[in-house]
Design an enzyme around this catalytic site. Structure first.
Site, PDB file in Angstrom:
ATOM      1  CG  ASP A 237      -0.216  -0.114   2.524  1.00 40.88           C
ATOM      2  OD1 ASP A 237       0.990  -0.438   2.499  1.00 40.88           O
ATOM      3  OD2 ASP A 237      -0.849   0.106   3.577  1.00 40.88           O
ATOM      4  CD  GLU A 336       8.117   0.082  12.345  1.00 43.48           C
ATOM      5  OE1 GLU A 336       7.137   0.277  11.603  1.00 43.48           O
ATOM      6  OE2 GLU A 336       8.057   0.065  13.586  1.00 43.48           O
TER       7      GLU A 336
END
Length: 391
Positions: A237, A336
């Site tokens: 996306d 992350e």
């Protein structure tokens, strides 16, 4: 009574009669008067004697004469004409000398020194020539988790069209959960990009952990097969430029860059990523709420690393050899930084992509597509009804 005597012909004067008198023939005279130089004439009296012995037999007379003349011809054939010149010289078979016809070449005639096929070629640009003679390009390993939703076909097709513009070598690892769908496989085949369709068998307990497990399945695949290249997590996306993928090949160990993203409230844009001095990372762009909580402020699509870190830890001096994976036990937004802490120790082991990290090469858009309905197989089973307005 008068009697008529027929005088004998001189040719038959010496003819013998039945009383046994001898005779002589012209052939005898001819042969006896022949050339005395040939030794074959000595045997002629013996030959005539043999003929006279069988001459009296009556019906055999004709056969004897035929045999007689055959022998005469045979003797003459091998004696009179036996002297033949058999000297055959090479000059008798010499071919005539062939010479090309004389051509009068005038000085004013045009002489052709080159031939052109009429095809105009264009020299390659210096940049293309440098690419051909330079070192081989590093392979890019693009990892994309995906799942069935309203914009899935649109997202995958958009990302696939960008990847097909990137110079090879590139492998696209697309990970689905539970099963590899036919619709996703059909989209991947049509992109003309080298890909691997991987299935994540682990079911997430929460929807937020879906991407975590899918990325871990791709990392396990890379580690097991020791795929060499630069690993980049590219969600379907997001929006990417071709320049970003070409810049990833400059990474040696770990590279990072800033990412522009739309805030969850969708009322402003946020810049998240490193602050660089050349290629050295000296700080981070972040928002006020989380700047003290995260060690590295970077988006999931804002970094890439060498795949050999996964399956060759000794090369990079890692103190431990545990598998590098994303953690599903941390809060959302911290996957992350916890993952990067397993790859590098601090900013000194990072590389800022592009000098100064001053260019935005990808965007993270938060689009909520959970309530959209998509047709099965991305095909419309029924045509839309057409209503004609009658005036």
């Amino acid at each position: 009574m008068a009697s008529i005597r027929r005088t004998l012909s001189p040719a038959y004067h010496h003819r013998s009669y039945q009383n046994g008198a001898g005779f002589s023939s012209p052939s005898h005279k001819f042969l006896s008067n022949g050339n005395s130089k040939h030794s074959s004439s000595r045997h002629l009296p013996l030959l005539f004697t043999a003929v006279n012995l069988v001459y009296r037999t009556g019906w055999r007379r004709s056969l004897c004469w035929c045999l007689f003349f055959f022998l005469i011809g045979f003797v003459f054939g091998i004696t009179l004409f036996g002297n033949m010149d058999t000297d055959i010289r090479a000059k008798d078979f010499a071919f005539p000398e062939l010479k090309p016809p004389h051509v009068d070449l005038r000085l004013d005639d045009q002489i052709v020194t080159s031939v052109s096929l009429g095809i105009h070629t264009r020299l390659q640009e210096p940049k293309e020539v440098d690419d051909l003679i330079g070192p081989p390009l590093k392979q890019l390993i693009v990892v994309t988790p995906t799942y069935n939703r309203g914009f899935q076909a649109y997202f995958l097709n958009r990302l696939g069209q960008v990847l097909r513009l990137v110079k090879p070598p590139l492998v696209w690892i697309v990970v689905e959960e539970k099963v590899a769908s036919f619709e996703t496989a059909e989209i991947l085949r049509r992109t003309s990009v080298m890909y691997r369709h991987v299935v994540c068998t682990r079911s997430p307990s929460e929807p937020k952990d879906r991407g975590v497990h899918q990325r871990n399945a791709a990392l396990e695949h890379i580690e097991r097969h020791k795929v060499d290249g630069i690993v980049f997590f590219a969600d379907d996306d997001n929006v990417y430029t071709v320049e970003l993928f070409e810049s990833l090949r400059t990474i040696r160990r770990f590279g990072t860059w800033p990412v522009a993203m739309l805030a969850p409230s969708k009322n402003k844009a946020i810049l998240e990523g490193p602050v660089c001095n050349g290629s050295q990372v000296i700080g981070w762009h972040t928002n006020e709420k989380s700047k003290r909580l995260r060690r590295f402020h970077v988006d999931m699509s804002g970094f890439a690393f060498n795949s050999s870190i996964l399956w060759d830890p000794k090369r990079w001096g890692r103190p431990y050899s545990n598998p590098i994976r994303q953690l599903d036990t941390v809060k959302e937004g911290f996957q992350e930084t916890t993952f990067i802490e397993q790859v590098v120790e601090d900013e000194s082991q990072m590389e800022g992509i592009l000098p100064g990290c001053s260019r935005i090469m990808n965007w993270h858009l938060h689009l909520d597509t959970g309530n959209l309905i998509y047709p099965k197989g991305w095909l419309l089973e029924k045509n839309l009804e057409i209503t004609l307005a009658i005036k």
